[in-house]
Design a protein around this motif. Sequence first.
Motif, PDB file in Angstrom:
ATOM      1  N   MET A 126      71.594  54.648  -0.878  1.00 29.03           N
ATOM      2  CA  MET A 126      70.292  54.709  -0.247  1.00 29.03           C
ATOM      3  C   MET A 126      70.325  53.813   0.983  1.00 29.03           C
ATOM      4  N   LYS A 127      69.877  54.359   2.075  1.00 24.24           N
ATOM      5  CA  LYS A 127      69.878  53.631   3.344  1.00 24.24           C
ATOM      6  C   LYS A 127      68.623  52.779   3.445  1.00 24.24           C
ATOM      7  N   SER A 128      68.659  51.831   4.340  1.00 23.67           N
ATOM      8  CA  SER A 128      67.509  50.938   4.541  1.00 23.67           C
ATOM      9  C   SER A 128      66.300  51.711   5.060  1.00 23.67           C
ATOM     10  N   GLN A 129      66.539  52.753   5.874  1.00 24.30           N
ATOM     11  CA  GLN A 129      65.423  53.553   6.366  1.00 24.30           C
ATOM     12  C   GLN A 129      64.736  54.296   5.213  1.00 24.30           C
ATOM     13  N   ASP A 130      65.507  54.764   4.253  1.00 20.40           N
ATOM     14  CA  ASP A 130      64.934  55.424   3.076  1.00 20.40           C
ATOM     15  C   ASP A 130      64.060  54.461   2.274  1.00 20.40           C
ATOM     16  N   ILE A 131      64.534  53.232   2.161  1.00 16.03           N
ATOM     17  CA  ILE A 131      63.761  52.212   1.441  1.00 16.03           C
ATOM     18  C   ILE A 131      62.455  51.935   2.173  1.00 16.03           C
ATOM     19  N   ILE A 132      62.522  51.780   3.495  1.00 16.70           N
ATOM     20  CA  ILE A 132      61.316  51.525   4.298  1.00 16.70           C
ATOM     21  C   ILE A 132      60.354  52.711   4.189  1.00 16.70           C
ATOM     22  N   LEU A 133      60.892  53.916   4.280  1.00 16.04           N
ATOM     23  CA  LEU A 133      60.060  55.113   4.192  1.00 16.04           C
ATOM     24  C   LEU A 133      59.383  55.224   2.828  1.00 16.04           C
ATOM     25  N   SER A 134      60.140  54.984   1.750  1.00 13.54           N
ATOM     26  CA  SER A 134      59.519  55.080   0.421  1.00 13.54           C
ATOM     27  C   SER A 134      58.477  53.986   0.216  1.00 13.54           C
ATOM     28  N   THR A 135      58.694  52.824   0.802  1.00 17.29           N
ATOM     29  CA  THR A 135      57.692  51.748   0.737  1.00 17.29           C
ATOM     30  C   THR A 135      56.420  52.169   1.454  1.00 17.29           C
ATOM     31  N   ARG A 136      56.578  52.782   2.614  1.00 14.74           N
ATOM     32  CA  ARG A 136      55.403  53.247   3.368  1.00 14.74           C
ATOM     33  C   ARG A 136      54.651  54.348   2.619  1.00 14.74           C
ATOM     34  N   VAL A 137      55.406  55.255   2.010  1.00 15.21           N
ATOM     35  CA  VAL A 137      54.772  56.325   1.233  1.00 15.21           C
ATOM     36  C   VAL A 137      53.979  55.729   0.069  1.00 15.21           C
ATOM     37  N   ALA A 138      54.561  54.762  -0.604  1.00 14.96           N
ATOM     38  CA  ALA A 138      53.858  54.107  -1.715  1.00 14.96           C
ATOM     39  C   ALA A 138      52.596  53.408  -1.211  1.00 14.96           C
ATOM     40  N   HIS A 139      52.699  52.778  -0.044  1.00 14.47           N
ATOM     41  CA  HIS A 139      51.538  52.078   0.526  1.00 14.47           C
ATOM     42  C   HIS A 139      50.437  53.077   0.905  1.00 14.47           C
ATOM     43  N   VAL A 140      50.827  54.219   1.475  1.00 15.07           N
ATOM     44  CA  VAL A 140      49.850  55.256   1.831  1.00 15.07           C
ATOM     45  C   VAL A 140      49.153  55.768   0.567  1.00 15.07           C
ATOM     46  N   ARG A 141      49.911  55.959  -0.499  1.00 16.12           N
ATOM     47  CA  ARG A 141      49.308  56.394  -1.761  1.00 16.12           C
ATOM     48  C   ARG A 141      48.300  55.361  -2.267  1.00 16.12           C
ATOM     49  N   GLU A 142      48.650  54.086  -2.176  1.00 16.74           N
ATOM     50  CA  GLU A 142      47.730  53.021  -2.582  1.00 16.74           C
ATOM     51  C   GLU A 142      46.465  53.054  -1.739  1.00 16.74           C
ATOM     52  N   LEU A 143      46.629  53.247  -0.431  1.00 17.49           N
ATOM     53  CA  LEU A 143      45.474  53.306   0.467  1.00 17.49           C
ATOM     54  C   LEU A 143      44.583  54.506   0.147  1.00 17.49           C
ATOM     55  N   LYS A 144      45.191  55.661  -0.113  1.00 20.34           N
ATOM     56  CA  LYS A 144      44.408  56.849  -0.467  1.00 20.34           C
ATOM     57  C   LYS A 144      43.639  56.610  -1.766  1.00 20.34           C
ATOM     58  N   SER A 145      44.283  55.972  -2.700  1.00 19.85           N
ATOM     59  CA  SER A 145      43.641  55.658  -3.970  1.00 19.85           C
ATOM     60  C   SER A 145      42.454  54.716  -3.760  1.00 19.85           C
ATOM     61  N   GLU A 146      42.647  53.731  -2.922  1.00 19.09           N
ATOM     62  CA  GLU A 146      41.577  52.772  -2.604  1.00 19.09           C
ATOM     63  C   GLU A 146      40.429  53.463  -1.875  1.00 19.09           C
ATOM     64  N   ILE A 147      40.750  54.377  -0.980  1.00 18.92           N
ATOM     65  CA  ILE A 147      39.712  55.133  -0.263  1.00 18.92           C
ATOM     66  C   ILE A 147      38.879  55.942  -1.243  1.00 18.92           C
TER      67      ILE A 147
END
Length: 172
Positions: A1-22
Amino acid sequence: MKSQDIILSTRVAHVRELKSEIERLKAENVELRNENAQLKEHFAMALLAAEDLKNLPDEGRFIIVDGWNAILGAKKDALNPKELICLYKKHLESNPNDFVWIVFDGHTENSRTEDRLRVSYTGGEGLHRADRFICDFLRMAKFSGDLSKVEVKTHDKDFIKDIKRLLGSAKK
């Protein structure tokens, strides 16, 4: 797994958290909007009742009836709203200084007054709306110093406990 994949999956998880909070905040906003509308509806009824209490003769009593409890509770005072209203009209005939306010839970807020008898429906949704409305009125009466004239008619033991806790000494 590349570092960009890790960053991307972190961002996706954060977006999901934000949608849940919204979604949570939207639900909370709807609940607060409904509560605000209910308070606006109740404010007019509370002002009328406060004025009635203020104008009550010294020897008069302001009787608040927990409507559905008087009809549907274990101890029934009447079989339906019409019968309950007739019961309190008779009470007012023999007690010309009293004022009676019958409060029902109901989906649509409305109120009507006939001489010294008011019948109100709380409006809104949820349990114990009439109980909360009556308790709010009792708090106002306590602050205005007119509580000694108020009598609450209910057979609901939990509601009686709430009244006693709220006021220190409740009338049934």
